[in-house]
Write an enzyme that holds these catalytic residues in place. Structure first.
Site, PDB file in Angstrom:
ATOM      1  CB  SER A  84      27.811  11.514  77.682  1.00 25.73           C
ATOM      2  OG  SER A  84      26.490  11.979  77.762  1.00 25.73           O
ATOM      3  CE  LYS A 133      29.659   7.178  78.401  1.00 27.26           C
ATOM      4  NZ  LYS A 133      30.672   6.453  77.608  1.00 27.26           N
ATOM      5  CE1 TYR A 136      24.798   8.440  79.049  1.00 25.58           C
ATOM      6  CE2 TYR A 136      25.971   6.378  78.686  1.00 25.58           C
ATOM      7  CZ  TYR A 136      25.703   7.700  78.330  1.00 25.58           C
ATOM      8  OH  TYR A 136      26.370   8.255  77.261  1.00 25.58           O
TER       9      TYR A 136
HETATM   10  C1  WQD Z   1      15.933  13.843  73.689  1.00 29.19           C
HETATM   11  C2  WQD Z   1      14.606  14.539  73.960  1.00 29.19           C
HETATM   12  C3  WQD Z   1      13.137  13.277  75.358  1.00 29.19           C
HETATM   13  C4  WQD Z   1      12.252  10.011  72.632  1.00 29.19           C
HETATM   14  C5  WQD Z   1      20.802  11.045  74.878  1.00 29.19           C
HETATM   15  C6  WQD Z   1      21.342   9.688  75.113  1.00 29.19           C
HETATM   16  C7  WQD Z   1      22.527   9.683  76.018  1.00 29.19           C
HETATM   17  C8  WQD Z   1      23.479  10.805  75.708  1.00 29.19           C
HETATM   18  C9  WQD Z   1      22.773  12.139  75.580  1.00 29.19           C
HETATM   19  C10 WQD Z   1      25.454  10.233  74.488  1.00 29.19           C
HETATM   20  C11 WQD Z   1      14.168  14.388  75.406  1.00 29.19           C
HETATM   21  C12 WQD Z   1      12.537  13.485  73.979  1.00 29.19           C
HETATM   22  C13 WQD Z   1      12.790  11.165  73.177  1.00 29.19           C
HETATM   23  C14 WQD Z   1      10.862   9.961  72.345  1.00 29.19           C
HETATM   24  C15 WQD Z   1      10.631  12.190  73.145  1.00 29.19           C
HETATM   25  N1  WQD Z   1      24.147  10.544  74.488  1.00 29.19           N
HETATM   26  N2  WQD Z   1      11.977  12.236  73.415  1.00 29.19           N
HETATM   27  N3  WQD Z   1      10.100  11.061  72.613  1.00 29.19           N
HETATM   28  O1  WQD Z   1      17.751  11.921  76.747  1.00 29.19           O
HETATM   29  O2  WQD Z   1      19.039  13.819  75.696  1.00 29.19           O
HETATM   30  O3  WQD Z   1      20.080  11.512  75.987  1.00 29.19           O
HETATM   31  O4  WQD Z   1      21.793  11.963  74.566  1.00 29.19           O
HETATM   32  O5  WQD Z   1      26.110   9.940  75.427  1.00 29.19           O
HETATM   33  O6  WQD Z   1      23.158   8.439  75.781  1.00 29.19           O
HETATM   34  O7  WQD Z   1      20.318   8.919  75.721  1.00 29.19           O
HETATM   35  O8  WQD Z   1      18.286  11.960  74.269  1.00 29.19           O
HETATM   36  O9  WQD Z   1      16.958  11.334  72.292  1.00 29.19           O
HETATM   37  O10 WQD Z   1      16.501  10.133  74.479  1.00 29.19           O
HETATM   38  O11 WQD Z   1      15.824  12.518  74.219  1.00 29.19           O
HETATM   39  O12 WQD Z   1       9.899  13.172  73.393  1.00 29.19           O
HETATM   40  O13 WQD Z   1      10.310   8.930  71.854  1.00 29.19           O
HETATM   41  O14 WQD Z   1      13.601  13.903  73.163  1.00 29.19           O
HETATM   42  O15 WQD Z   1      12.140  13.404  76.375  1.00 29.19           O
HETATM   43  O16 WQD Z   1      13.508  15.581  75.808  1.00 29.19           O
HETATM   44  P1  WQD Z   1      18.742  12.377  75.751  1.00 29.19           P
HETATM   45  P2  WQD Z   1      16.874  11.385  73.777  1.00 29.19           P
END
Ligand code: WQD
Length: 365
Positions: free
Chosen positions: A141, A170, A166
C-alpha cells in the site's frame, strides 16, 4: 497436469499455473480472480469471510463462467493453511490480499492488526517455502510512504514513519518478505503498492461491500447518494492544497487487478527475486474534485458537510507509476469519471439486487 499447453494461432501459449488468491472474496481479490481467469490462470481462493462475502464468487462466476473454490480458512492457523497446499500440490503462485485494512480501526486495535496481518503472512511464507511455491505477490500500500516529503512518490522514495498500525503492518510485511526471499531464493516476490483502489467491475456483478459504515471516500459518496447514509463528511478543507481538501491517487480496481496478472507473467520470465511497483494513475485529485466528478457522472447532488480534519490523514500523495508502465507493461485504462460511474452502478445494483446481497446487507446494518 499442472501446466496446460494450448496452441493459439500457431503460437504455443502456456495456460498458466494454478494460483492461490487469499482474500479472494474481497474487493480487490474478487476483481483479481476475474482478471486471472480471463488471462488463462487457474485459481483457488482462501478467505474466512470475516470481512467479505462468499456471494461475491457468484458474481465472479457470472462474469467468467468459472466457479471458484474458496477455502474458508483462518490463515493465522498454520495447520489449516498448510492443508490448502497439501490438497493443491499443483499450486505455482500465491497472491496475498487477506488482511485488515481500516486505518482508523488499526489505531483503536493495533494488536488485532499486528496479529492478523503478520501471522497470516508468516504462515503463507512458510508454506511457500515448504511447498516450493515459486511466485509470491504481496498486496502492499502507498501507506508505506507515510507522509512523504516529496510527491509524486517513486518506489525509491524513503519510507517515513507509518501513520497507523495498518500502514506499519505493510512496512513490516515488505521487510519480512525481503528477508525471506534473501534466505530462500527458490521464492521470488513482487510487492504491489496500491494507491486508492475505487470503482467496480463494468458488469456491476462484483464491487466493494464495506463492512458497516464506510471509512473510505468513494463508498461514503455512493452510499450517501443512494440514501443509505443521510449525509457524508468532508474531513477538512483547510489543507495546503488547491481547494483545501486532501489529495489522493484514485485508481480503478480493475486496473489494480490487471497489474497482478502482469506481475505473475513477469515473474515467470524474469530472474529478479524481488521487485516493487507503485499502482496509481500518477494523477492526484482532491476530495472535492472527486465529489464534483461523481455529481457530474451520476446527476446526483451530494449531501456533504465540511468537518474537521481526520487524524492520520496525509495531506497529499500520488504515484510516479513509470516503473509499472515500463517494466510491468501496465497502463491504467480507467478515468476518474469511469471510477465514479462504475462505483455508482454497483451501488445501484446492490440496492436493487436484494436476493443477491439482501442477507448480507441485513447483516451489515
Ligand atoms: C481519502 C480521502 C479522507 C471518507 C485508503 C485506505 C488504505 C489504503 C490507502 C490500500 C481522505 C477523505 C474519506 C469520508 C472524507 N488502501 N474522506 N470523507 O485514507 O487515503 O486510505 O487508501 O491499502 O487501506 O484506507 O483513503 O478513502 O479513507 O480517504 O473526506 O467519508 O477522503 O479524509 O482525505 P485513505 P480514504
Amino acid at each position: 497436469m499442472s501446466d496446460i499447453f494450448v496452441f493459439f494461432a500457431g503460437f504455443q501459449t502456456v495456460i498458466m499455473n494454478k494460483i492461490l488468491v487469499t482474500g479472494g472474496c474481497g474487493f480487490i481479490g474478487s476483481h483479481t480472480l476475474v482478471d486471472l481467469i480471463e488471462n488463462g490462470y487457474q485459481v483457488i481462493s482462501a478467505d474466512n469471510n470475516s470481512r467479505s462475502h462468499i456471494q461475491i464468487l457468484n458474481g465472479v462466476e457470472k462474469i467468467t463462467g468459472v466457479k471458484v473454490k474458496n477455502y474458508v480458512v483462518d490463515l493465522c492457523n498454520f495447520d489449516d493453511t498448510c492443508a490448502i497446499f497439501q490438497e493443491n500440490p499443483d499450486l505455482k503462485g500465491i497472491i496475498h490480499f487477506a488482511a485488515y485494512k481500516a486505518v482508523g480501526e488499526s489505531v483503536e486495535n493495533p494488536l488485532m492488526y499486528y496479529e492478523n496481518n503478520l501471522n497470516s503472512l508468516l504462515n503463507l511464507l512458510r508454506c511457500a517455502n515448504d511447498f516450493k511455491i515459486p511466485h509470491f505477490v504481496f498486496s502492499s500500500s502507498c501507506t508505506v510512504y507515510g507522509n512523504p516529503d516529496e510527491i509524486p512518490v517513486t518506489e525509491k522514495t524513503p519510507f517515513k514513519p507509518a501513520e497507523s498500525p495498518y500502514g506499519n503492518t505493510k512496512q513490516m510485511g515488505e521487510e519480512i518478505i525481503q528477508h525471506t526471499i534473501h534466505a530462500h531464493p527458490n521464492i521470488n516476490a513482487i510487492l504491489l503498492r496500491y494507491f486508492n483502489p475505487v470503482g467496480a467491475h463494468p458488469s456491476a456483478e462484483i464491487g466493494e461491500i464495506p463492512i458497516g459504515k464506510p471509512a473510505n471516500l468513494v463508498p461514503a459518496i455512493t452510499q450517501t447518494a443512494i440514501g443509505k447514509l443521510s449525509q457524508m463528511k468532508v474531513w477538512g478543507n483547510d489543507y495546503p492544497t488547491r481547494d483545501g481538501s486532501c489529495i489522493r491517487d484514485y485508481i480503478h480496481v480493475c486496473d489494480i487487478a490487471h497489474a497482478h496478472t502482469l506481475a505473475l507473467n513477469l515473474m515467470q520470465q524474469s530472474r529478479n527475486s524481488l521487485d516493487v511497483f507503485n499502482l496509481g494513475t500518477g494523477n492526484g485529485y482532491t476530495v472535492l474534485e472527486v465529489i464534483n466528478s461523481f455529481e457530474k457522472v451520476s446527476g446526483k447532488k451530494l449531501n456533504y458537510q465540511i468537518s474537521s480534519r481526520r487524524p492520520g490523514d496525509v495531506v497529499a500523495i500520488y504515484a510516479n507509476n513509470d516503473k509499472a508502465k515500463n517494466i510491468l507493461q501496465w497502463e491504467p485504462r480507467y478515468s476518474l469519471e469511469d471510477m465514479m460511474k462504475t462505483a455508482w452502478e454497483w451501488e445501484v445494483k446492490l440496492k436493487e439486487d436484494d436476493n443477491l446481497f439482501g442477507a448480507v446487507k441485513a447483516a451489515l446494518n
